[in-house]
Design an enzyme around this catalytic site. Sequence first.
Site, PDB file in Angstrom:
ATOM      1  N   ASP A 157     131.172 -13.662   9.944  1.00  0.00           N
ATOM      2  CA  ASP A 157     132.341 -13.753   9.067  1.00  0.00           C
ATOM      3  C   ASP A 157     132.262 -12.642   8.036  1.00  0.00           C
ATOM      4  O   ASP A 157     131.161 -12.246   7.629  1.00  0.00           O
ATOM      5  CB  ASP A 157     132.381 -15.114   8.364  1.00  0.00           C
ATOM      6  CG  ASP A 157     132.740 -16.257   9.303  1.00  0.00           C
ATOM      7  OD1 ASP A 157     133.376 -15.988  10.333  1.00  0.00           O
ATOM      8  OD2 ASP A 157     132.375 -17.404   9.006  1.00  0.00           O
ATOM      9  N   ASP A 171     139.050 -16.581  13.437  1.00  0.00           N
ATOM     10  CA  ASP A 171     139.525 -17.741  12.680  1.00  0.00           C
ATOM     11  C   ASP A 171     141.004 -17.585  12.336  1.00  0.00           C
ATOM     12  O   ASP A 171     141.783 -18.543  12.430  1.00  0.00           O
ATOM     13  CB  ASP A 171     138.719 -17.901  11.391  1.00  0.00           C
ATOM     14  CG  ASP A 171     137.242 -18.182  11.642  1.00  0.00           C
ATOM     15  OD1 ASP A 171     136.920 -18.756  12.699  1.00  0.00           O
ATOM     16  OD2 ASP A 171     136.423 -17.821  10.783  1.00  0.00           O
TER      17      ASP A 171
END
EC number: 3.4.23.36
Length: 198
Positions: A157, A171
């Site tokens: 991330d 995401d």
Amino acid sequence: MAEAERIIGTPDTPDADRDEQERAGTDPMAAESEGSRGKRRVAVLFAVAVFAYALDLVSKMIVVAKLEHHEPIEIVGDWLRFEAIRNAGAAFGFGEAFTVIFTVIAAAVIVVIIRLARKLYSLPWAIALGLLLGGALGNLTDRIFRSPGVFEGAVVDFIAPKHFAVFNLADSAIVCGGILIVLLSFRGLDPDGTVHKD
């Protein structure tokens, strides 16, 4: 008389055949048109999925090579920055104790989308499912190939808004696809292209 009955009872003209097929709901031209429309929608689904997956994969490769173990990069002051982290949980850092379960769920979602593609005739649904598929594949790739091990890998991330969880492009694709599916469902549009009103 028998000859006349035979001629009347067995039409052999093209127009008669077409009328008979239309009444039976088996017009070959209509069936062929539906089939080609379905194939185009499936092509859109996989094109969107490939685009979302490739964008996610390339962005993570750049982040791992250039940003990991370095100071975060501020994009919009302290409101938005790029910061490399490894996330063993679900989207936005939730549920880190259930990595294997999330991996199985992601794989199941991919299988369901591929099976659903056979009955897909709606362009908006093709886009939505393509986003879901590309996002699920992006994070599943991390789960399988990144440390600490197969099906337990931590997802990369890097998008870090202020006062919000850190996430990635996979995401984002999943969330956008999910929102689009909710909107389509509220409008009564089904994946097969039919519209219903409750």
